[in-house]
Design a protein around this motif. Structure first.
Motif, PDB file in Angstrom:
ATOM      1  N   ALA A  83      -4.479  -5.024  -8.428  1.00 22.50           N
ATOM      2  CA  ALA A  83      -4.028  -5.751  -7.242  1.00 22.50           C
ATOM      3  C   ALA A  83      -2.557  -6.144  -7.364  1.00 22.50           C
ATOM      4  O   ALA A  83      -1.809  -6.124  -6.379  1.00 22.50           O
ATOM      5  N   ASP A  84      -2.126  -6.502  -8.582  1.00 22.06           N
ATOM      6  CA  ASP A  84      -0.728  -6.874  -8.792  1.00 22.06           C
ATOM      7  C   ASP A  84       0.203  -5.698  -8.509  1.00 22.06           C
ATOM      8  O   ASP A  84       1.328  -5.888  -8.027  1.00 22.06           O
ATOM      9  N   VAL A  85      -0.250  -4.485  -8.819  1.00 23.71           N
ATOM     10  CA  VAL A  85       0.561  -3.297  -8.534  1.00 23.71           C
ATOM     11  C   VAL A  85       0.764  -3.173  -7.028  1.00 23.71           C
ATOM     12  O   VAL A  85       1.868  -2.902  -6.553  1.00 23.71           O
ATOM     13  N   TYR A  86      -0.304  -3.385  -6.276  1.00 24.43           N
ATOM     14  CA  TYR A  86      -0.184  -3.322  -4.812  1.00 24.43           C
ATOM     15  C   TYR A  86       0.788  -4.391  -4.311  1.00 24.43           C
ATOM     16  O   TYR A  86       1.627  -4.118  -3.452  1.00 24.43           O
ATOM     17  N   PHE A  87       0.690  -5.593  -4.840  1.00 25.83           N
ATOM     18  CA  PHE A  87       1.539  -6.678  -4.362  1.00 25.83           C
ATOM     19  C   PHE A  87       3.014  -6.433  -4.692  1.00 25.83           C
ATOM     20  O   PHE A  87       3.902  -6.877  -3.958  1.00 25.83           O
ATOM     21  N   LEU A  88       3.293  -5.731  -5.790  1.00 25.86           N
ATOM     22  CA  LEU A  88       4.679  -5.349  -6.080  1.00 25.86           C
ATOM     23  C   LEU A  88       5.228  -4.472  -4.958  1.00 25.86           C
ATOM     24  O   LEU A  88       6.364  -4.655  -4.503  1.00 25.86           O
ATOM     25  N   ALA A  89       4.411  -3.520  -4.521  1.00 31.18           N
ATOM     26  CA  ALA A  89       4.834  -2.645  -3.426  1.00 31.18           C
ATOM     27  C   ALA A  89       4.992  -3.433  -2.134  1.00 31.18           C
ATOM     28  O   ALA A  89       6.001  -3.272  -1.413  1.00 31.18           O
ATOM     29  N   GLU A  90       4.022  -4.269  -1.840  1.00 33.46           N
ATOM     30  CA  GLU A  90       4.061  -5.041  -0.591  1.00 33.46           C
ATOM     31  C   GLU A  90       5.302  -5.939  -0.535  1.00 33.46           C
ATOM     32  O   GLU A  90       5.932  -6.068   0.530  1.00 33.46           O
ATOM     33  N   LYS A  91       5.659  -6.528  -1.650  1.00 30.51           N
ATOM     34  CA  LYS A  91       6.837  -7.408  -1.700  1.00 30.51           C
ATOM     35  C   LYS A  91       8.105  -6.641  -1.333  1.00 30.51           C
ATOM     36  O   LYS A  91       8.927  -7.111  -0.533  1.00 30.51           O
ATOM     37  N   ARG A  92       8.268  -5.443  -1.898  1.00 27.68           N
ATOM     38  CA  ARG A  92       9.480  -4.653  -1.608  1.00 27.68           C
ATOM     39  C   ARG A  92       9.489  -4.189  -0.150  1.00 27.68           C
ATOM     40  O   ARG A  92      10.544  -4.154   0.490  1.00 27.68           O
ATOM     41  N   VAL A  93       8.316  -3.865   0.390  1.00 28.61           N
ATOM     42  CA  VAL A  93       8.222  -3.450   1.798  1.00 28.61           C
ATOM     43  C   VAL A  93       8.653  -4.592   2.712  1.00 28.61           C
ATOM     44  O   VAL A  93       9.413  -4.388   3.671  1.00 28.61           O
ATOM     45  N   LYS A  94       8.197  -5.806   2.422  1.00 29.40           N
ATOM     46  CA  LYS A  94       8.556  -6.964   3.248  1.00 29.40           C
ATOM     47  C   LYS A  94      10.049  -7.272   3.142  1.00 29.40           C
ATOM     48  O   LYS A  94      10.688  -7.627   4.143  1.00 29.40           O
ATOM     49  N   GLU A  95      10.605  -7.145   1.950  1.00 28.25           N
ATOM     50  CA  GLU A  95      12.040  -7.363   1.778  1.00 28.25           C
ATOM     51  C   GLU A  95      12.851  -6.404   2.647  1.00 28.25           C
ATOM     52  O   GLU A  95      13.912  -6.761   3.169  1.00 28.25           O
ATOM     53  N   ALA A  96      12.333  -5.181   2.815  1.00 26.75           N
ATOM     54  CA  ALA A  96      13.035  -4.168   3.604  1.00 26.75           C
ATOM     55  C   ALA A  96      12.704  -4.252   5.093  1.00 26.75           C
ATOM     56  O   ALA A  96      13.306  -3.526   5.901  1.00 26.75           O
ATOM     57  N   GLY A  97      11.763  -5.111   5.464  1.00 28.85           N
ATOM     58  CA  GLY A  97      11.381  -5.247   6.866  1.00 28.85           C
ATOM     59  C   GLY A  97      10.669  -4.026   7.421  1.00 28.85           C
ATOM     60  O   GLY A  97      10.775  -3.729   8.615  1.00 28.85           O
ATOM     61  N   LEU A  98       9.887  -3.362   6.581  1.00 30.24           N
ATOM     62  CA  LEU A  98       9.243  -2.107   6.995  1.00 30.24           C
ATOM     63  C   LEU A  98       7.722  -2.216   7.072  1.00 30.24           C
ATOM     64  O   LEU A  98       7.022  -1.202   7.057  1.00 30.24           O
ATOM     65  N   GLU A  99       7.195  -3.435   7.195  1.00 29.99           N
ATOM     66  CA  GLU A  99       5.747  -3.623   7.195  1.00 29.99           C
ATOM     67  C   GLU A  99       5.049  -2.815   8.291  1.00 29.99           C
ATOM     68  O   GLU A  99       3.940  -2.311   8.087  1.00 29.99           O
ATOM     69  N   ALA A 100       5.673  -2.694   9.457  1.00 32.80           N
ATOM     70  CA  ALA A 100       5.036  -2.022  10.592  1.00 32.80           C
ATOM     71  C   ALA A 100       4.838  -0.534  10.353  1.00 32.80           C
ATOM     72  O   ALA A 100       4.052   0.104  11.066  1.00 32.80           O
ATOM     73  N   TYR A 101       5.540   0.035   9.362  1.00 33.70           N
ATOM     74  CA  TYR A 101       5.503   1.480   9.129  1.00 33.70           C
ATOM     75  C   TYR A 101       4.834   1.857   7.804  1.00 33.70           C
ATOM     76  O   TYR A 101       4.673   3.039   7.518  1.00 33.70           O
ATOM     77  N   PHE A 102       4.436   0.839   7.034  1.00 36.78           N
ATOM     78  CA  PHE A 102       3.947   1.093   5.679  1.00 36.78           C
ATOM     79  C   PHE A 102       2.535   1.655   5.702  1.00 36.78           C
ATOM     80  O   PHE A 102       1.622   1.066   6.269  1.00 36.78           O
ATOM     81  N   MET A 103       2.357   2.809   5.103  1.00 34.18           N
ATOM     82  CA  MET A 103       1.060   3.483   4.982  1.00 34.18           C
ATOM     83  C   MET A 103       0.432   3.772   6.344  1.00 34.18           C
ATOM     84  O   MET A 103      -0.785   3.743   6.511  1.00 34.18           O
ATOM     85  N   GLY A 104       1.302   4.093   7.327  1.00 35.89           N
ATOM     86  CA  GLY A 104       0.823   4.466   8.647  1.00 35.89           C
ATOM     87  C   GLY A 104       1.278   3.500   9.713  1.00 35.89           C
ATOM     88  O   GLY A 104       1.856   2.443   9.429  1.00 35.89           O
ATOM     89  N   THR A 105       1.017   3.868  10.966  1.00 36.23           N
ATOM     90  CA  THR A 105       1.330   2.993  12.106  1.00 36.23           C
ATOM     91  C   THR A 105       0.059   2.715  12.902  1.00 36.23           C
ATOM     92  O   THR A 105      -0.411   1.592  12.975  1.00 36.23           O
ATOM     93  N   GLU A 106      -0.513   3.750  13.493  1.00 36.58           N
ATOM     94  CA  GLU A 106      -1.737   3.585  14.269  1.00 36.58           C
ATOM     95  C   GLU A 106      -2.894   3.112  13.388  1.00 36.58           C
ATOM     96  O   GLU A 106      -3.766   2.362  13.823  1.00 36.58           O
ATOM     97  N   GLN A 107      -2.897   3.561  12.162  1.00 38.01           N
ATOM     98  CA  GLN A 107      -3.965   3.227  11.207  1.00 38.01           C
ATOM     99  C   GLN A 107      -3.320   3.114   9.832  1.00 38.01           C
ATOM    100  O   GLN A 107      -2.834   4.095   9.300  1.00 38.01           O
ATOM    101  N   GLN A 108      -3.295   1.914   9.283  1.00 40.00           N
ATOM    102  CA  GLN A 108      -2.587   1.672   8.027  1.00 40.00           C
ATOM    103  C   GLN A 108      -3.572   1.611   6.861  1.00 40.00           C
ATOM    104  O   GLN A 108      -4.511   0.824   6.875  1.00 40.00           O
ATOM    105  N   ALA A 109      -3.341   2.450   5.868  1.00 43.04           N
ATOM    106  CA  ALA A 109      -4.159   2.436   4.666  1.00 43.04           C
ATOM    107  C   ALA A 109      -3.861   1.171   3.858  1.00 43.04           C
ATOM    108  O   ALA A 109      -2.705   0.742   3.772  1.00 43.04           O
ATOM    109  N   LYS A 110      -4.877   0.597   3.266  1.00 46.99           N
ATOM    110  CA  LYS A 110      -4.731  -0.656   2.523  1.00 46.99           C
ATOM    111  C   LYS A 110      -4.757  -0.410   1.017  1.00 46.99           C
ATOM    112  O   LYS A 110      -5.453  -1.083   0.267  1.00 46.99           O
ATOM    113  N   PHE A 111      -4.021   0.564   0.567  1.00 47.18           N
ATOM    114  CA  PHE A 111      -3.849   0.809  -0.859  1.00 47.18           C
ATOM    115  C   PHE A 111      -2.507   1.493  -1.049  1.00 47.18           C
ATOM    116  O   PHE A 111      -1.902   1.991  -0.099  1.00 47.18           O
ATOM    117  N   VAL A 112      -2.039   1.513  -2.280  1.00 51.17           N
ATOM    118  CA  VAL A 112      -0.759   2.160  -2.558  1.00 51.17           C
ATOM    119  C   VAL A 112      -0.893   3.218  -3.650  1.00 51.17           C
ATOM    120  O   VAL A 112       0.086   3.826  -4.060  1.00 51.17           O
TER     121      VAL A 112
END
Length: 389
Positions: free
Chosen positions: A292-321
């Motif tokens: 889970a910590d590995v996923y949160f490392l990725a999520e943190k960098r995505v949020k810093e870049a402001g790219l949450e809306a595009y991460f792992m899909g748009t219409e359907q977003q996968a919940k793993f990295v």
């Protein structure tokens, strides 16, 4: 069977026998191809009967010509009890089987043939055993990854202006087969059908799929709604290549993204964030790190870049990295926010932080790593930048 393979398979059987003992079961019956190969280094139509101690029995329907004192030819599972009695082996009262993989009718037939033992599922335990690889298995993956990378290096050469994603995939599949690809992409679970991998061009990357992969795609037919759909590789869009690393029984997983002529700066930004995430994880994670910590490392960098809306899909977003890799492309562990799994030495994981950008296409990379006590060893070494075609 050479000495190294015999040693490997003996160790694998010992792990399974320990599970049988811990589960207080009397025996285990293995029939799926991937687990047969793991335990024996070959596949047959029939059943491996394993007890807590001793050598396994092979109840074989096909092929003909197998020899050995523990090989018993049968036409149907109802013959198994008689052969067990002939060897003074009691019928199991508690039997482990691959219950979440076997068809329900097959499980019922086997249970009835063996006079109704209590059934316990062994599939999860087999996947857990397989998730930690021996050095032999890891070397298979390293060899596979090198070939995988060499095939990806051919991509700029096979590209032709105006080709469709399907035409592009056909050319790449040819290179794969010439390099030794087995032509089959083993995956675990329902809704995991795919043919040698995925090519996603342009906005087809946005299309949601019923299949349980990181990204979707419409597919070429409603019969297989995943991946390439005939989209032209057009200037200003991207094409993501996520084709099978199946050059050895133990696989590797690589995704790379290519820009057709030129793409907006947004694509370069998202792609670099994906590279950043892989680097952060490879520099931080090691044996003992919670998945889970590995996923949160990725999520943190995505949020810093402001790219949450595009991460792992748009219409359907996968919940793993990411996910484990081995004889199947989707082995444990899963790098997801709710995962309770811990990285262990000898695991192999694919890390795939991907983005889908409307009007442009997919961006990002995927690499396979071996988990060690000191960190992650990247085994998929090839160009990671957003390459222009």
């Amino acid at each position: 069977m050479n000495a190294l393979i015999k040693k490997e398979t003996s160790q694998r059987f010992a792990k399974l026998q320990q599970i049988i003992i811990q589960s207080q079961a009397d025996a285990c019956l293995i029939s799926t191809s991937v687990n047969q190969f793991y335990l024996l280094d070959f596949i047959f139509d029939g059943y491996i009967f394993i007890q807590p101690e001793g050598e396994p029995l092979l109840f074989v329907k096909r092929p003909s010509g197998m020899e050995g004192e523990n090989v018993i030819y049968i036409r149907k599972p109802e013959q198994i009890p008689d052969y067990l009695r002939q060897r003074n082996i009691s019928l199991p009262r508690k039997l482990m089987m691959e219950n979440d993989v076997l068809p329900f009718s097959t499980a019922l037939r086997l249970q009835a043939a063996l006079e109704m033992p209590q059934l316990q599922n062994v599939s999860g335990e087999m996947r857990r055993i397989r998730s930690v690889k021996s050095e032999y298995e890891l070397n298979q993956m390293r060899e596979c990854a090198k070939i995988h990378a060499r095939v990806y290096e051919q991509i700029p050469r096979i590209y032709r202006k105006g080709m469709t994603d399907i035409e592009f995939q056909i050319e790449l599949e040819r290179e794969m087969r010439l390099a030794g690809s087995t032509g089959i992409f083993r995956a675990f679970g329902e809704n995991m059908d795919i043919f040698m991998g995925s090519i996603l061009a342009g906005d087809n990357a946005q299309v949601a799929s019923p299949f349980d992969f990181a990204l979707g795609g419409q597919g070429a037919s409603p019969l297989l709604p995943i991946g390439a759909n005939g989209t032209t590789l057009a200037a200003g869009t991207t094409v993501m290549v996520d084709m099978a690393g199946n050059y050895r029984p133990w696989m590797s997983d690589i995704s790379r993204t290519f820009a057709i002529e030129s793409v907006p700066e947004m694509a370069y930004k998202a792609h670099q964030v994906s590279i950043d995430i892989c680097n952060i994880i490879s520099e931080t994670a090691k044996a003992g790190t919670p998945c889970a910590d590995v996923y949160f490392l990725a999520e943190k960098r995505v949020k810093e870049a402001g790219l949450e809306a595009y991460f792992m899909g748009t219409e359907q977003q996968a919940k793993f990295v990411g996910h484990g890799v081995g004889l199947e492309i989707n082995e444990p562990p899963v790098l997801a926010p709710r995962s309770k799994e811990i990285l262990q030495p000898g695991m192999a994981i694919a890390v795939e932080p991907k983005f889908v950008l409307p009007g442009i296409g997919a961006a990002g990379i995927e690499n396979t790593y071996v988990v060690t006590d000191n960190g992650l060893e990247k085994i998929t070494v090839c160009e990671e930048g957003l390459t222009i075609l």
